[in-house]
Design a protein around this motif. Sequence first.
Motif, mmCIF file in Angstrom:
data_model
loop_
_atom_site.group_PDB
_atom_site.id
_atom_site.type_symbol
_atom_site.label_atom_id
_atom_site.label_comp_id
_atom_site.label_asym_id
_atom_site.label_seq_id
_atom_site.Cartn_x
_atom_site.Cartn_y
_atom_site.Cartn_z
ATOM 1 N N VAL A 15 23.247 24.353 -18.032
ATOM 2 C CA VAL A 15 24.171 23.194 -18.825
ATOM 3 C C VAL A 15 25.684 23.693 -18.938
ATOM 4 O O VAL A 15 26.532 23.028 -18.761
ATOM 5 C CB VAL A 15 23.462 23.253 -20.228
ATOM 6 C CG1 VAL A 15 24.326 22.101 -21.229
ATOM 7 C CG2 VAL A 15 22.144 22.706 -20.210
ATOM 8 N N LEU B 58 27.329 15.421 -19.872
ATOM 9 C CA LEU B 58 27.131 15.137 -18.506
ATOM 10 C C LEU B 58 28.029 13.944 -18.128
ATOM 11 O O LEU B 58 28.513 13.936 -17.047
ATOM 12 C CB LEU B 58 25.673 14.699 -18.335
ATOM 13 C CG LEU B 58 25.235 14.172 -16.879
ATOM 14 C CD1 LEU B 58 25.648 15.335 -15.807
ATOM 15 C CD2 LEU B 58 23.758 13.790 -17.048
ATOM 16 N N VAL C 163 24.280 14.375 -23.798
ATOM 17 C CA VAL C 163 24.535 13.232 -23.123
ATOM 18 C C VAL C 163 26.160 12.967 -22.839
ATOM 19 O O VAL C 163 26.422 12.853 -21.838
ATOM 20 C CB VAL C 163 23.982 12.051 -23.707
ATOM 21 C CG1 VAL C 163 24.475 10.639 -23.250
ATOM 22 C CG2 VAL C 163 22.665 11.963 -24.281
ATOM 23 N N GLU D 223 24.378 11.579 -12.779
ATOM 24 C CA GLU D 223 24.218 10.929 -13.893
ATOM 25 C C GLU D 223 23.659 9.549 -13.831
ATOM 26 O O GLU D 223 23.068 9.130 -14.850
ATOM 27 C CB GLU D 223 25.975 10.816 -14.539
ATOM 28 C CG GLU D 223 26.254 10.480 -15.695
ATOM 29 C CD GLU D 223 26.566 9.107 -16.303
ATOM 30 O OE1 GLU D 223 26.530 8.623 -17.202
ATOM 31 O OE2 GLU D 223 26.775 8.271 -15.211
ATOM 32 N N ALA E 277 19.896 10.073 -13.819
ATOM 33 C CA ALA E 277 19.478 10.099 -15.292
ATOM 34 C C ALA E 277 19.571 8.992 -15.931
ATOM 35 O O ALA E 277 18.544 8.503 -16.747
ATOM 36 C CB ALA E 277 20.343 11.136 -16.086
ATOM 37 N N PHE F 84 17.876 15.269 -19.125
ATOM 38 C CA PHE F 84 19.222 14.468 -19.649
ATOM 39 C C PHE F 84 18.626 12.667 -19.765
ATOM 40 O O PHE F 84 19.074 12.159 -20.547
ATOM 41 C CB PHE F 84 20.185 14.612 -18.463
ATOM 42 C CG PHE F 84 21.076 15.588 -18.726
ATOM 43 C CD1 PHE F 84 22.104 15.624 -19.726
ATOM 44 C CD2 PHE F 84 20.793 16.652 -18.183
ATOM 45 C CE1 PHE F 84 22.801 16.658 -19.874
ATOM 46 C CE2 PHE F 84 21.634 17.981 -18.501
ATOM 47 C CZ PHE F 84 22.701 17.854 -19.419
#
Length: 567
Positions: A260, A31, A28, A57, A60, A93
């Motif tokens: 990732v 990101l 978390v 972001e 998500a 995410f």
Amino acid sequence: MLEGCTTWPTERAERYRRDGLWRGESLVRLLADAARVHGPKTALVGGGRRLNYAELESGARRMAAGFRARGIAPDDRVVVQLPNTPDFVVVCFALFLVGAKPVFALPAHRSNEIRHLCELSGAVGYVFPGVVRGFDFPALARQMREDVASLRYLFVQGGDGDGQDAAGPARGGDAPVPLAEVDADPAGGGDFPVPDPSDVAFFLLSGGTTALPKLIPRTHDDYAYQVRAAGEASGLTDRDVYLATLPVEFNFTWGCPGVVGVLRAGGTVVFAEDPTPEHCFPLIEREGVTMTSVVPSVVQLWLEGAEWLEDDLSSLRLLQIGSAKLHRETAEQIEPAFGCRLQQVFGMAEGLCTFTRDGDPAETVLTTQGRPISAADEIKIVDEEDRELPAGGIGELLTRGPYTLQGYYRAPEHNAKAFTPDGFYRTGDLARLTEDGDLVIEGRIKDVVIRGGDKVSAAEVEGHLLAQPGVARAAVIPVPDQFLGERICAYLVAAEGVEPPSLPELKQALHDRGLAEFKLPDRVVYVEDLPLTGLGKIDKKALGALARGEALPETGAFIPVGEAVAR
């Protein structure tokens, strides 16, 4: 730690933290940090969409709030089965933010595998696409909801709610929810839980082809470290554009350094819908792709495509090849065909990754899988009595380290056999170490033909077969024999424009290369193509079924076109 998972021994966990390998960095936070630094830069491309870091972001977070509002809670397991699109990243995410645990399912999985994954994980949710290439995933979801008592929430990809009617009403009268409607104000339900970095982030799948997959718990700590170390070993920077060619649920694609790792570095991920050169080469030219990761079966197709497709591939700097044995004859073609550096990779969803490096001698890159990406990785090669072998000795590869699992999920009996008393994971791979410490994978322990008491490595014979001008692809399997126990059967794809060699001609050619008599194929079957697993590996289980005379797959992916049998 989630119940059913095995934790790292305290001493080793403390050492990994003390040495700065585990930094308390959750996915978390990974990101969030990337969005703060690279906000307006393109993060994801695919499925007709382009998302920058800020949009990724924010999306998500909104989806996390939507999942929470619809009943997904911390520690819930959710099976995620989506094609290569930005949605996969957003969904994962979002679940990380909620504290739920994604369970990755390959696009090729069907009812047998999905039922198994839902039941084993105790999944409460299932995220799936609509109808893809003629397969009705909503109908599969309907069946899973009926079969698995824990499954309560269905989410279908597609903003128009595709698949709702096909899936029908879910338990309690709820219809499958389109992902586009899994959206809420993140501020409306309070702060999201702060992940414990030592807790499970998601589940990968074991890659065996002979049984249903086992679940591999990956923690925030270990995976954040894996992508960081893999990024360093591949020279990853924020200028890189990575083509996600293989299924994104595959560890190679997701985190070696993969999607990732690229997001952590601030680069761009481009999703390919399929790995064919006709689809991937235009993407490489249009998006300026600098690196990608493929398996040997895919690179064979790319080498053939490079001979007649005219796309500009000059942006490529690095081609990672792993997941199966890359034979030297193929490795030597990479740089001339694509003008980029080859990086051989050995990796497993369970953990250990080894890479060749920039600056390694050409012989090392062509013939080995390099060195571990972490100085803290411990590897050894042992014989059948677990005695460690010297350099050059071939035996089973054992490993432990800061990103290698401590146990499969809810599998105590299997774990008792899969690990040594001091915590080394038994990989099942036959390997050796060179004098310089580079790893060479020789095959799988079970990928051996025991012919008259002699053990024959299938990978070794395949390498010699691929050196023949008339052979494009090769797979060697054992077939039962009442006198020898097993005989050697080679399934071959003939090279275009070359007369395929007969069995006697192949035997003579392999004999001339110095191969022992007992290693020569007893039977050769030429086929139009070789079947592949969902991970892009040659499916030897399917070839075994074909050798036994069982029905071919409906796809007709491989059809015998002739054979030469030893008399």
